[in-house]
Design a protein around this motif. Structure first.
Motif, PDB file in Angstrom:
ATOM      1  N   PRO A   1       1.868   7.004   1.767  1.00  0.00           N
ATOM      2  CA  PRO A   1       2.649   8.129   2.300  1.00  0.00           C
ATOM      3  C   PRO A   1       2.889   9.257   1.320  1.00  0.00           C
ATOM      4  O   PRO A   1       2.830   9.108   0.112  1.00  0.00           O
ATOM      5  CB  PRO A   1       3.991   7.476   2.684  1.00  0.00           C
ATOM      6  CG  PRO A   1       4.108   6.320   1.768  1.00  0.00           C
ATOM      7  CD  PRO A   1       2.707   5.900   1.382  1.00  0.00           C
ATOM      8  N   ILE A   2       3.062  10.048   2.083  1.00  0.00           N
ATOM      9  CA  ILE A   2       3.253  11.227   1.247  1.00  0.00           C
ATOM     10  C   ILE A   2       4.456  11.051   0.310  1.00  0.00           C
ATOM     11  O   ILE A   2       4.434  11.466  -0.842  1.00  0.00           O
ATOM     12  CB  ILE A   2       3.456  12.461   2.146  1.00  0.00           C
ATOM     13  CG1 ILE A   2       2.171  12.717   2.946  1.00  0.00           C
ATOM     14  CG2 ILE A   2       3.832  13.670   1.319  1.00  0.00           C
ATOM     15  CD1 ILE A   2       2.297  13.825   3.962  1.00  0.00           C
TER      16      ILE A   2
ATOM     17  N   PHE B   1      -2.293   6.763   4.085  1.00  0.00           N
ATOM     18  CA  PHE B   1      -2.226   5.404   3.572  1.00  0.00           C
ATOM     19  C   PHE B   1      -1.838   5.445   2.102  1.00  0.00           C
ATOM     20  O   PHE B   1      -2.401   6.227   1.338  1.00  0.00           O
ATOM     21  CB  PHE B   1      -3.590   4.707   3.676  1.00  0.00           C
ATOM     22  CG  PHE B   1      -4.111   4.555   5.080  1.00  0.00           C
ATOM     23  CD1 PHE B   1      -3.923   3.371   5.783  1.00  0.00           C
ATOM     24  CD2 PHE B   1      -4.802   5.579   5.698  1.00  0.00           C
ATOM     25  CE1 PHE B   1      -4.417   3.227   7.070  1.00  0.00           C
ATOM     26  CE2 PHE B   1      -5.289   5.443   6.983  1.00  0.00           C
ATOM     27  CZ  PHE B   1      -5.092   4.262   7.674  1.00  0.00           C
ATOM     28  N   ARG B   2      -0.897   4.603   1.697  1.00  0.00           N
ATOM     29  CA  ARG B   2      -0.617   4.431   0.273  1.00  0.00           C
ATOM     30  C   ARG B   2      -1.332   3.157  -0.143  1.00  0.00           C
ATOM     31  O   ARG B   2      -1.115   2.083   0.441  1.00  0.00           O
ATOM     32  CB  ARG B   2       0.874   4.341   0.002  1.00  0.00           C
ATOM     33  CG  ARG B   2       1.218   4.646  -1.459  1.00  0.00           C
ATOM     34  CD  ARG B   2       2.668   5.099  -1.598  1.00  0.00           C
ATOM     35  NE  ARG B   2       2.916   5.652  -2.915  1.00  0.00           N
ATOM     36  CZ  ARG B   2       3.622   5.038  -3.856  1.00  0.00           C
ATOM     37  NH1 ARG B   2       4.118   3.843  -3.633  1.00  0.00           N
ATOM     38  NH2 ARG B   2       3.817   5.613  -5.020  1.00  0.00           N
ATOM     39  N   VAL B   3      -2.189   3.272  -1.148  1.00  0.00           N
ATOM     40  CA  VAL B   3      -3.130   2.199  -1.471  1.00  0.00           C
ATOM     41  C   VAL B   3      -3.037   1.826  -2.940  1.00  0.00           C
ATOM     42  O   VAL B   3      -3.071   2.694  -3.820  1.00  0.00           O
ATOM     43  CB  VAL B   3      -4.576   2.638  -1.132  1.00  0.00           C
ATOM     44  CG1 VAL B   3      -5.567   1.541  -1.457  1.00  0.00           C
ATOM     45  CG2 VAL B   3      -4.680   3.042   0.341  1.00  0.00           C
TER      46      VAL B   3
ATOM     47  N   ILE C   1       1.828   2.878   5.468  1.00  0.00           N
ATOM     48  CA  ILE C   1       1.209   3.879   6.335  1.00  0.00           C
ATOM     49  C   ILE C   1       2.287   4.871   6.718  1.00  0.00           C
ATOM     50  O   ILE C   1       3.405   4.476   7.069  1.00  0.00           O
ATOM     51  CB  ILE C   1       0.641   3.245   7.618  1.00  0.00           C
ATOM     52  CG1 ILE C   1      -0.366   2.155   7.293  1.00  0.00           C
ATOM     53  CG2 ILE C   1       0.004   4.303   8.510  1.00  0.00           C
ATOM     54  CD1 ILE C   1      -0.717   1.305   8.483  1.00  0.00           C
ATOM     55  N   ALA C   2       1.964   6.162   6.651  1.00  0.00           N
ATOM     56  CA  ALA C   2       2.898   7.200   7.092  1.00  0.00           C
ATOM     57  C   ALA C   2       2.261   7.963   8.246  1.00  0.00           C
ATOM     58  O   ALA C   2       1.100   8.366   8.172  1.00  0.00           O
ATOM     59  CB  ALA C   2       3.238   8.155   5.949  1.00  0.00           C
ATOM     60  N   ILE C   3       3.014   8.126   9.316  1.00  0.00           N
ATOM     61  CA  ILE C   3       2.575   8.891  10.477  1.00  0.00           C
ATOM     62  C   ILE C   3       3.542  10.052  10.653  1.00  0.00           C
ATOM     63  O   ILE C   3       4.749   9.837  10.794  1.00  0.00           O
ATOM     64  CB  ILE C   3       2.548   8.018  11.744  1.00  0.00           C
ATOM     65  CG1 ILE C   3       1.667   6.792  11.525  1.00  0.00           C
ATOM     66  CG2 ILE C   3       2.057   8.813  12.943  1.00  0.00           C
ATOM     67  CD1 ILE C   3       1.721   5.791  12.658  1.00  0.00           C
ATOM     68  N   GLU C   4       2.998  11.273  10.590  1.00  0.00           N
ATOM     69  CA  GLU C   4       3.819  12.477  10.636  1.00  0.00           C
ATOM     70  C   GLU C   4       4.919  12.420   9.573  1.00  0.00           C
ATOM     71  O   GLU C   4       6.064  12.806   9.800  1.00  0.00           O
ATOM     72  CB  GLU C   4       4.433  12.660  12.031  1.00  0.00           C
ATOM     73  CG  GLU C   4       3.395  12.955  13.102  1.00  0.00           C
ATOM     74  CD  GLU C   4       4.024  13.268  14.453  1.00  0.00           C
ATOM     75  OE1 GLU C   4       5.129  12.759  14.731  1.00  0.00           O
ATOM     76  OE2 GLU C   4       3.412  14.023  15.216  1.00  0.00           O
TER      77      GLU C   4
END
Length: 230
Positions: free
Chosen positions: A19-20, A173-175, A187-190
């Motif tokens: 995520p951001i 995606f933060r990986v 996972i970040a959505i919007e």
């Protein structure tokens, strides 16, 4: 994005692995550089995502087979132990070892049952045919990758998943890239982090009902999802 669409997007993302914000804070380890380059991580996530979507959208799959495929892919693409510790936050430290084990089992069953069911609702048996008819070469594409300025063990990979009935679903995606293969941890959505959302929800349940109450609630939800999918 509606709540239902966000839930479906998470399901597809989980299957795609799924995520951001600097969710996990600055690095405290002495790691000097990532073991896997950001570009290599993005390529790996994209390849794995398309393999997963293909496997889960195979026509004629029964619910049990899709669920087991989802479970295998989820544990292959995500760092489940890391996520389990994070979503419990400070409660992980105070939980007993038996409670931690019981939570991991219940959380695993809940994630697999919930999102494999939503994935099945979204993909059905027509997704691969619709994708082919659209002329799109890939169901999942990465669009950008950048190093995480807060933690040199992480990269943030942006991507999008094709939908037959609307614009692509954008995801971040933060990986983790400090191991032998990239592992998704969020996972970040919007801009909404799923890990943080889950952590907040679980913390509220624990404050009301304790750790055992959370475990029981996850089991109840899993049974509810499983029953409704029959």
């Amino acid at each position: 994005m509606t709540i239902r669409l966000r839930g479906i997007a998470v399901a597809v993302a989980l299957g795609a692995a799924l995520p951001i914000l600097p969710v996990f804070g600055p690095a405290t380890s002495s790691v000097a550089m990532a073991a896997i380059s950001p570009q290599a991580a993005a390529s790996s996530i994209e390849d794995f995502g398309n393999k997963a979507i293909s496997a889960l959208s195979e026509p004629g799959l029964d619910r049990e087979t899709r669920t087991e495929r989802f479970r295998k892919l989820f544990h292959e693409g995500f760092d489940f132990d890391w996520i389990s510790r994070f979503v419990l936050g400070r409660h992980w430290r105070t939980a007993s070892e038996p409670q931690r084990d019981a939570f991991r089992d219940a959380f695993d069953a809940y994630v697999v049952a919930t999102y494999s069911s939503r994935f099945a609702d979204y993909i059905a048996d027509t997704y691969s045919k619709q994708l082919a008819a659209s002329g799109e070469g890939k169901a999942f594409k990465t669009t950008n990758v950048r190093a995480d300025s807060n933690d040199d063990r992480m990269v943030v990979i942006s991507g999008q998943i094709w939908r037959p009935d609307g614009p692509p679903v954008p995801l971040d995606f933060r990986v983790r890239v400090d191991g032998s293969s990239p592992q998704i941890i969020d996972i970040a959505i919007e801009g909404v982090s799923m890990a943080i959302t889950q952590r907040s929800e679980f913390s509220s349940v624990i404050e009301r009902s304790g750790m055992d109450g959370l475990i029981s609630e996850l089991k109840r939800r899993t049974e509810q999802v499983t029953a409704s999918a029959r």
